[in-house]
Design a protein around this motif. Sequence first.
Motif, short mmCIF file in Angstrom:
data_model
loop_
_atom_site.label_atom_id
_atom_site.label_comp_id
_atom_site.label_asym_id
_atom_site.label_seq_id
_atom_site.Cartn_x
_atom_site.Cartn_y
_atom_site.Cartn_z
N ARG A 28 0.86 -1.20 0.00
CA ARG A 28 0.00 0.00 0.00
C ARG A 28 0.88 1.23 0.00
NH1 ARG A 28 -4.81 -1.41 -1.60
NH2 ARG A 28 -5.17 -3.50 -0.83
N LEU A 29 0.45 2.26 -0.71
CA LEU A 29 1.15 3.55 -0.64
C LEU A 29 0.11 4.62 -0.31
CD1 LEU A 29 3.92 5.08 -2.78
CD2 LEU A 29 1.85 6.41 -2.37
N MET A 30 0.39 5.36 0.74
CA MET A 30 -0.49 6.45 1.14
C MET A 30 0.32 7.75 1.08
SD MET A 30 -2.46 6.72 4.76
CE MET A 30 -2.98 8.27 5.44
N VAL A 31 -0.29 8.83 0.64
CA VAL A 31 0.41 10.11 0.58
C VAL A 31 0.04 10.94 1.82
CG1 VAL A 31 0.77 12.23 -0.76
CG2 VAL A 31 0.60 10.03 -1.92
N GLY A 32 1.05 11.62 2.37
CA GLY A 32 0.87 12.32 3.66
C GLY A 32 0.11 13.64 3.55
N HIS A 33 -1.13 13.57 3.08
CA HIS A 33 -1.97 14.77 3.07
C HIS A 33 -2.56 14.95 4.48
CE1 HIS A 33 -1.62 15.96 -1.07
NE2 HIS A 33 -1.89 14.75 -1.48
N THR A 34 -1.76 15.57 5.34
CA THR A 34 -2.09 15.63 6.76
C THR A 34 -3.37 16.38 7.10
OG1 THR A 34 -0.37 17.32 6.72
CG2 THR A 34 0.02 15.41 8.15
N GLN A 35 -3.84 17.20 6.13
CA GLN A 35 -5.05 17.97 6.42
C GLN A 35 -6.20 17.05 6.85
OE1 GLN A 35 -5.49 21.44 6.27
NE2 GLN A 35 -3.28 21.48 6.07
N HIS A 36 -6.21 15.82 6.34
CA HIS A 36 -7.29 14.87 6.65
C HIS A 36 -7.27 14.43 8.11
CE1 HIS A 36 -8.42 13.79 2.36
NE2 HIS A 36 -7.45 14.69 2.27
N PHE A 37 -6.23 14.78 8.84
CA PHE A 37 -6.08 14.26 10.20
C PHE A 37 -5.96 15.38 11.24
CE2 PHE A 37 -4.45 11.34 7.03
CZ PHE A 37 -5.32 10.26 7.24
N ARG B 60 -7.34 -2.54 1.70
CA ARG B 60 -8.12 -1.55 0.94
C ARG B 60 -7.24 -0.33 0.69
NH1 ARG B 60 -8.74 2.61 4.42
NH2 ARG B 60 -9.08 2.17 6.63
N GLU B 61 -7.70 0.52 -0.23
CA GLU B 61 -6.98 1.76 -0.48
C GLU B 61 -7.07 2.66 0.74
OE1 GLU B 61 -5.18 3.30 -3.16
OE2 GLU B 61 -4.97 1.16 -3.52
N PRO B 62 -5.99 3.36 1.09
CA PRO B 62 -6.07 4.32 2.21
C PRO B 62 -6.78 5.60 1.77
CG PRO B 62 -3.90 4.38 1.20
CD PRO B 62 -4.66 3.33 0.46
N GLN B 63 -7.21 6.40 2.74
CA GLN B 63 -7.58 7.79 2.43
C GLN B 63 -6.30 8.41 1.87
OE1 GLN B 63 -9.22 11.05 4.88
NE2 GLN B 63 -9.78 9.39 6.26
N CYS B 64 -6.38 9.44 1.03
CA CYS B 64 -5.19 10.02 0.43
C CYS B 64 -4.45 8.92 -0.34
CB CYS B 64 -4.25 10.65 1.45
SG CYS B 64 -5.11 11.58 2.71
N SER B 65 -5.21 8.21 -1.15
CA SER B 65 -4.67 7.13 -1.98
C SER B 65 -3.80 7.74 -3.08
CB SER B 65 -5.84 6.38 -2.62
OG SER B 65 -6.51 7.27 -3.50
N MET B 66 -3.16 6.86 -3.84
CA MET B 66 -2.33 7.33 -4.95
C MET B 66 -3.18 8.07 -5.98
SD MET B 66 0.17 4.11 -5.67
CE MET B 66 -1.15 2.97 -6.08
N GLY B 67 -4.36 7.52 -6.29
CA GLY B 67 -5.21 8.13 -7.31
C GLY B 67 -5.66 9.52 -6.88
N TYR B 68 -6.07 9.64 -5.60
CA TYR B 68 -6.51 10.93 -5.08
C TYR B 68 -5.35 11.93 -5.11
CZ TYR B 68 -8.12 14.42 -1.70
OH TYR B 68 -8.46 15.60 -1.09
N SER B 69 -4.17 11.48 -4.70
CA SER B 69 -3.02 12.38 -4.58
C SER B 69 -2.51 12.79 -5.96
CB SER B 69 -1.92 11.70 -3.77
OG SER B 69 -2.47 11.23 -2.55
N GLU C 134 -4.39 5.19 9.83
CA GLU C 134 -5.09 4.97 8.56
C GLU C 134 -4.27 4.07 7.63
OE1 GLU C 134 -7.92 5.15 7.31
OE2 GLU C 134 -7.62 5.21 5.14
N LEU C 135 -2.95 4.29 7.56
CA LEU C 135 -2.11 3.44 6.71
C LEU C 135 -2.19 1.98 7.20
CD1 LEU C 135 0.03 2.99 4.47
CD2 LEU C 135 1.78 3.49 6.19
N LEU C 136 -2.08 1.79 8.52
CA LEU C 136 -2.12 0.43 9.08
C LEU C 136 -3.46 -0.23 8.78
CD1 LEU C 136 -0.39 1.12 12.53
CD2 LEU C 136 0.54 -0.23 10.64
N ALA C 137 -4.55 0.52 8.93
CA ALA C 137 -5.89 -0.04 8.66
C ALA C 137 -5.98 -0.45 7.19
CB ALA C 137 -6.97 0.97 9.02
N SER C 138 -5.44 0.38 6.29
CA SER C 138 -5.54 0.05 4.86
C SER C 138 -4.73 -1.20 4.54
CB SER C 138 -5.08 1.23 4.00
OG SER C 138 -3.67 1.29 3.94
#
Length: 333
Positions: free
Chosen positions: A117-126, A296-305, A287-291
Amino acid sequence: MTYKIAVIGAGHNAEGHLKAMRELRERLKPVAVADIRLDRAELLSEAAGIAAYTDYREMVMREKPDIVVITLPHHLHKEAAIFCAEAGCHVLLEKPMALNVQECNEIMDAVRHSSVRLMVGHTQHFLAENLLAKKLIKDESEQLGQLVMMNDTRHTTYYTAERPAWFLDKQRSGGGILFNLGSHSVDRIMWFGNAPIVKVRASISHYGAVGDVEGSGVIFLENERGVPSTIVQSGYGGVPRNELELVFTNGMVKVVPGQGVWVSRNGVYEQIPIPRVEAPFVLQFRELLASMEEEREPQCSMGYSREVIAVLEGIYRSHELKSEMIVREVHRR
Ligand SMILES: NC(=O)c1ccc[n+]([C@@H]2O[C@H](COP(=O)([O-])OP(=O)(O)OC[C@H]3O[C@@H](n4cnc5c(N)ncnc54)[C@H](O)[C@@H]3O)[C@@H](O)[C@H]2O)c1
């Protein structure tokens, strides 16, 4: 389950990630940190009692971490993310995802070929204020009415002696205040608007005394639902400001990270108390650990980022061409 985790890049931002790992010690076991500057790697590794490397490839191959945090200058995001994904590591990649959409596509290809999984650090979501505002807008959607616009303003002194030089060099940073802090604003507009941005028109300035990146910008954006927004940023100094204001048919919501959330239902702003939540970097790791565990895709997925990067590319193109850009066409270039 506890995962081995390593950090690539021991600069300003790395410390926050290591602090969050300490708070999550039952889930994350830091093993090593890498930086081309050994003094920086050692400063963090000694405090954490872990190994220091100058070559991140050697670190990954020797330590075999389950997860890697990549917190490097933007021009190195692509090569490090691809290397880690191909080595079988899950990745928390700092924002902005990469320099352009093409690089994002290359990262996405590498990740899809590995089972990571790759998640991008869009910290605003947290951030506590953003989380509260999101909930309030959802819970009070009927009272607030239709969202008619969002206005995002950020002023800060971008040209400081402490800022690492690469931030002001377009080849290494991808851009100035709009690429670095604008990635947060574009993310906020996409996330709060619950829709991708389809059109942008931008006018930017380059009056910085050093470097070749822009120092301010005024941007008009429109999302897929037809909701217009503005992003206004200046890095030349002046009075610092960082706020998002959402205007609805029957009210307004103002969010100021680190300060508060205000709602107006009758023409007067009322401040809403913020519940205590965990630190943003802790929630981001959760969130990364849950994904990873829920596959599943994390929030701030590659596609979103990648969408955030497409909007940023559209902003620079719009300024160059002095015309509106359709974000879909940025993807096709
Ligand atoms: N999410 C947030 O809130 C937030 C906040 C600050 C920074 N960031 C992001 O974090 C990233 C890093 O920013 P920063 O402020 O820590 O920058 P920084 O310059 O302080 O740190 C980058 C580090 O990378 C090291 N480095 C450079 N080339 C390397 C290589 N080839 N191998 C290993 N190390 C190398 C540098 O020596 C430096 O120590 C950027 O993507 C930035 O946008 C995110």
